[in-house]
Structures are given as C-alpha cells and as structure tokens.
Design an enzyme around this catalytic site. Sequence first.
Site, short mmCIF file in Angstrom:
data_model
loop_
_atom_site.label_atom_id
_atom_site.label_comp_id
_atom_site.label_asym_id
_atom_site.label_seq_id
_atom_site.Cartn_x
_atom_site.Cartn_y
_atom_site.Cartn_z
N GLU A 68 0.83 -1.21 0.00
CA GLU A 68 0.00 0.00 0.00
C GLU A 68 0.86 1.26 0.00
O GLU A 68 0.55 2.24 -0.67
CB GLU A 68 -0.94 0.00 1.22
CG GLU A 68 -2.16 -0.89 1.05
CD GLU A 68 -1.84 -2.37 1.15
OE1 GLU A 68 -0.74 -2.72 1.60
OE2 GLU A 68 -2.70 -3.17 0.75
N HIS A 137 -10.45 -5.67 9.01
CA HIS A 137 -11.04 -5.43 7.68
C HIS A 137 -12.41 -4.75 7.79
O HIS A 137 -13.22 -4.87 6.88
CB HIS A 137 -11.21 -6.76 6.92
CG HIS A 137 -9.94 -7.49 6.67
ND1 HIS A 137 -9.26 -8.18 7.65
CD2 HIS A 137 -9.22 -7.63 5.53
CE1 HIS A 137 -8.17 -8.73 7.13
NE2 HIS A 137 -8.11 -8.41 5.85
#
Lengths: 336, 406
Positions: A68, A137
């Site tokens: 990321e 998540h």
Amino acid sequence: MNVAADIEARELSYAEAIREAMDVALASDERVILMGEDIGVYGGAFQVTGDLIDTYGPDRVIDTPISELGGAGVAVGAALTGLRPIFEFQFSDFATLAMEQIVNQAAKVRYMLGGAVSVPVVMRFPAGSGTGAAAQHSQSLEAWFAHVPGLKVVQPSTPHDAKGLLLAALEDPDPVMIFEHKLLYKMRGAVPEGHYTVPIGKAEIRREGVDVSIVATSIMVHKVLEAAEMLAGEGIEAEVIDLRTVRPLDRETVLASVRKTSRLVCVYEAVKTLGIGAEISAMVAESDAFDYLDAPIVRLGGAECPIPYNPELEKAAVPQVEDIIEAVRAQVKGRL
Amino acid sequence: MPKVDMDMTSGRIVSWHVAEGAEVTAGDPLFDIETDKAAMEVESPASGVLQHVRAAEGDDVTIGQPVGWIYAEDEDVGAVPDASRPEEGQATPSRPSEEVPRPRSPEETQKIRATPRARKLAREAGVALGDIEGSALRGRVQHADVAGVLDRVRADPVSGSLPVIRSGGDEGVPLVLIHGFASDASSWAGLLRFLPKDVPIYRMELPAHGKSPARPASSFQDLVRLVRQAFDLLDLKAAHLVGHSLGGALALALADTRPRQVSRLTLLSPAGLGPEINGKTIAGITRAKRAESLAPWLKTLVATPEIITDNYVQAAWSQRGAPGLRDAQRDLAAALFPDGTQSFDLRAALDRITVPARIIWGREDRIIPWRHALGAPGAVSLNLFERTGHLSHIERAEEVAVLIGQ
C-alpha cells in the site's frame, strides 16, 4: 444535474455507479488512470473496477504490487506529474500502511512548495463493518483523514452520490479520500447517465422534519431514515441530514437545521470517541445555533472496541435502527 | 411589597386593582394584600402605567421586593428591571436595618438547569427562569416550559385576553365557537368531527371555565366585554358565531355590537331569550364535590341519559377539579341566574340582527325551554330536534354540523 439527465436516470448498484464514474472519466480524460491491488484482471476486491481493464488496457488500469505504501506513493507521484490517478485500497484498514504518503506527502506538498504544485489524486477506501471480516477489515477510519488539513474526505451514501462525488473528486486539484461502505456496494438507486458532479462540501437533507436534526454519514443515513419513519408514527418528525462530506464540513446546512429543530443527534459508524459526532457537536455548541438547543446533544457511534468477529457482537458494535429510535425518543421527550 | 405592619416579613397578593399596561394614578388602589394578621389595600405610590407585574394573585412576596413597575406616560418600557436591586425612591420599609439582604441559601444560589433555547426565550420575554418548573430530566427547564408559562401569562387572570384555541384550515368564513355555562372548549370536540376541515375554527374559553378556572367574572356585561375583547384580538373580517346556551347569549350580544364582523349566527339552546332556566341543575353541577353527585345532574342535560356514560362523567369531573373553578362558577351562576332566573334579556338584540341567524333547540331541553325560540323574529331560522335535550351539538352533532355548514 439537468432535467434531461434526471429523466434518463436508471437504477444502478452503488458499485456499478462508481465503475461508471471511472468509465466516464477514463473515456473523457486521458490523464485519468486507475491503480490498486487486484483491480485489473481480477476486477477489484469488491469487483468495483470490474472489466474496465478490457476497455482501457493495463496501462491505464494498473495492478499494483501488494504494498500500500508503494502503490499510494506512485499514485501521489503520478498526480504530481499531472495525471489524475484513482487509487483503490482493498480495505480502508490497509490505508494505515500508506499514511506516510497520504498524510505527509499528498496533503502537504502543495503547501510546502508554496502552491507551485498540487496533488489531484483520488483514493477509494472500502470501509465499514457488517461483512464478518473482523477487526482488521471492518474499520471506519474516515475521521483520521479528516483530521489532516490538505485532504478532502467524502462518504457517499447512495449510488447517485457515489458517482457524482467521484467525478467531482477528479475535478478537484487536491487529494480527495472517498470512503465507500462495503455494505452499500449492492444497494441500488437512480443514477443519471453521462457526466455529472455532486459538490464536495455540501450536505443533503434526505428528510425534512421539525423535532430533531439527525446528522448521519454513509450507511447510517439509511438506518436513520428507517428510524425516522418509525418515529413519525409516534409524532416525532426528524430532519435527516446526509453529511456526504466530512471535510470540509457543510456548516450552514447543519446549523440551519439545528436552529429549526432545536435538537441534534449525530449517527456514525466509526468509534464514537473523538469522532465526527464530536466535531459536529462542537461546531453547533460554538455557533449561534447553541442558543436554539433545547436538549442535550446525542452522539451514536461505534463501540469503544475493535469490530468483533462474532456476528451478533459485530452488529452490537455499531448503531442500529432501534438504538437510533430509542435515543431520539428519549431526547425529544426530555428524558436525557 | 410594602411593610404595613411590624411583624410582617412577606405579604400575599390577593388581587390587583389595575391591569398590567393600564394607567394608574397616585393614591388609587393598586392591589390588595393579606398578611398573617390582616388584609389591606395598597395605594399606588405614583402615577403612570403599570408594567412588568411579577407577582400574580396568590403569590407571597417578601417585603421590599418589587411586585411591578410604574412607568411615566412617555417612558420607554424595556426589559424587566433587575429585581434584586431596589429602585431609588421606592417606599422604604420602616426598619431599613432589618432589610439587609440575607445570605443566600445553597438552593437559591444553585444554578438553574435550563436549555439554551429555554434561556433564550426567557431572556427575550423577560421572565425569570427560577420561577419556572422544568419538565425534562432533573427538572431541566425546556423551551416548552417557558412557552407554557408565557401562554398562561397571556391568559392572565387580571389583564389578559380569554384563551382561544384555533384549529381547522385557512379557507372560508371562520367559525367562532362559544361554550355554555359549566362547560369548556373541549365540549365542541364531537361537533368538530363533522365540521369542514378547511374552515378556521376558534374556540373561546370563558373565565371561570377551562384554562382560566379561577378567573372571576361578576356579571353578564363582564363576560360580554371579555368575549368582545378576545374577538377583537382575532381581527377577523367576517365570522360565523356559534354559541351554546350562555355562549349563545354571548354570541348574540357580540353580534349586536360587532355587526360588521359577524356574518352569520347560530344559537344552540341560547340563553337570554326568556326568564326561565333550570336553577336546580345549575346549582347541582356547581355544588357537586364528587363524580357521583355530578352524574345525575349531567343526565338532565340530555334527552337520552344513556349517552352520559361513566367515562363521560369521569371526564367532566376531571375538568371540574381545577382549583377555584367551583367557587368561581358558583359566584358567576349567582350573578347570571339568581333564583333560577335568567338575569339578562337579549330579545331586543335578536330583533336587531340583520345577518342570517339560526336557532337550534332540542324539544326535550330541560335546562332552557325551547319555547323561548318562538319569540324570535320571522327571519331567524328555527330547527327543533325531537328526542334531544340541551346539548344538541353533542346529541345531534352531525345534523347540527350540517346546519352550521349550510
């Protein structure tokens, strides 16, 4: 949005509306590129980009490595060179890995270089709980980003706004963070064809009322609207404000509503403490609308814990329709 | 509050002689007070206009505390002056050394719980929050609490106008409904169901009734004056007056003095058209101290006693429980209907009416005989209902509503 576009509106899912926005942008502006993990051949973790790679090819729909920080860094750099990258995180939770690029670079470069450059990057964050994806998540981290001057943060709650805000974000010269609730991806709604924008920084009154102003974000807008219908049966008319943009806040819409109803409830999925509700409440308390308050302000937010895996606890960790009804009832009836 | 006797620490206001906003001359009686020992009249210390009356009838006021302010004719009337600071030139109590403000108790200094909106309204209206009972949690004063107090102030026992409840819509000639003796605005509920929804409807409430249970009214003229005042405040270009019993007489008197604003008149079993009236029922209703003793008298109001159900009696009784109501109504009844006789006569007024007028009566009315209607001039319509008593608007609600709507 003009009348012709309205007539042509048809129903799309929230995910389809986002894909269509990207399609419109890719087709009309060659500076637009898509970046992210598995957004190409696979179509994205939530199949939002879908088959766009077939139309625009791997040079404009770019699969990035599982980093990321690296991916976001490339997107920020691409924006600095004049491109209009749309960077997708698989889950908003993973943005924690890219904070250096977002907070220290994207948000500050324009300021630090005296306005010589800007960073017109758009980042998309699938966020929120309700999918059984557990603590790493399922978070709602929008307030983290909204705390950083230089970033704009939006949370569309409908397919219409998902498309319009993404197209508005692409026109914005500065970094825009779009938080998309994962449970909304399948929600359907009217979406005009072609290009249109929904202004960043403008809230929308989804339901008019006189007894209480409920400011909600993202999926909570729908829970609040459901609660408002039930409350109407008891004679309580709630005004429901879909905040849509977290930064910059639409101060005027919120204050005008509170002046009208004299009561404020904030409903958001992110952890309650130090969140968006605190900001809205403080904004009202600091303004002339303070004089119009006729009951303590109420915040309904997520529990002070990581999102649990157990489905019942996962539900209990974020505000539900019943919680909203009970809180509004208590507030309006002077029981708080 | 002047100190009028040696041991006096406070005095109770019994009655005001001057209404708020009215002129007063120095030396005229201003208000009556009662102490532990005596009752006396207090003369006005100055000439001018009485404003900011902060002590209502029945209030106990510490000596030296202001009960109101007198302004010179041309003086600007601002917000309520600070009550804690005695005005200069105010009548000084006889032993000033004893009037040093005592230390405040913790209860007094404790901050008042009130919402910002309630504070704002109180500030703008010039009322003290400390006097208002809060209805929210922990006694917090909300906007509605302050608004409620202001509503009551507006229906002030001394100077305010009569309460008028508005409902309906905004189209057509407004209906103004005036209830009868020992009734109130809620008695129209049955009729309202059948009246058109778009017509504005104003229900007046007489003193000694409804929302002003203890407010005295001493004569028919007194009532006419108050009704006219309330009617004038509505500022209607045209109105259809509907009055029942005593309210019918009042409607007639009002129509007589406001011919340009009254376009129609409907009188239900009106008083004022003859001397007879059922004094026993009036006495029985005003005297009743229990629901059980009220019920038999209520049954005399209707032709079919079965419609006076236990629930109806309980509801009627709960409305009669307000403090002061029974005494006020007894006094009013004594003035209006002494010895079972109507003391006012409006037959001449009915003869003068030029607008369309209708009289509706039940043939089994045991309170006022329907034959009083026979004295009406020929232009007045007359509708008589069989098997109907004094309450045609309840007993024949739908048919009466149709007649009103014609």
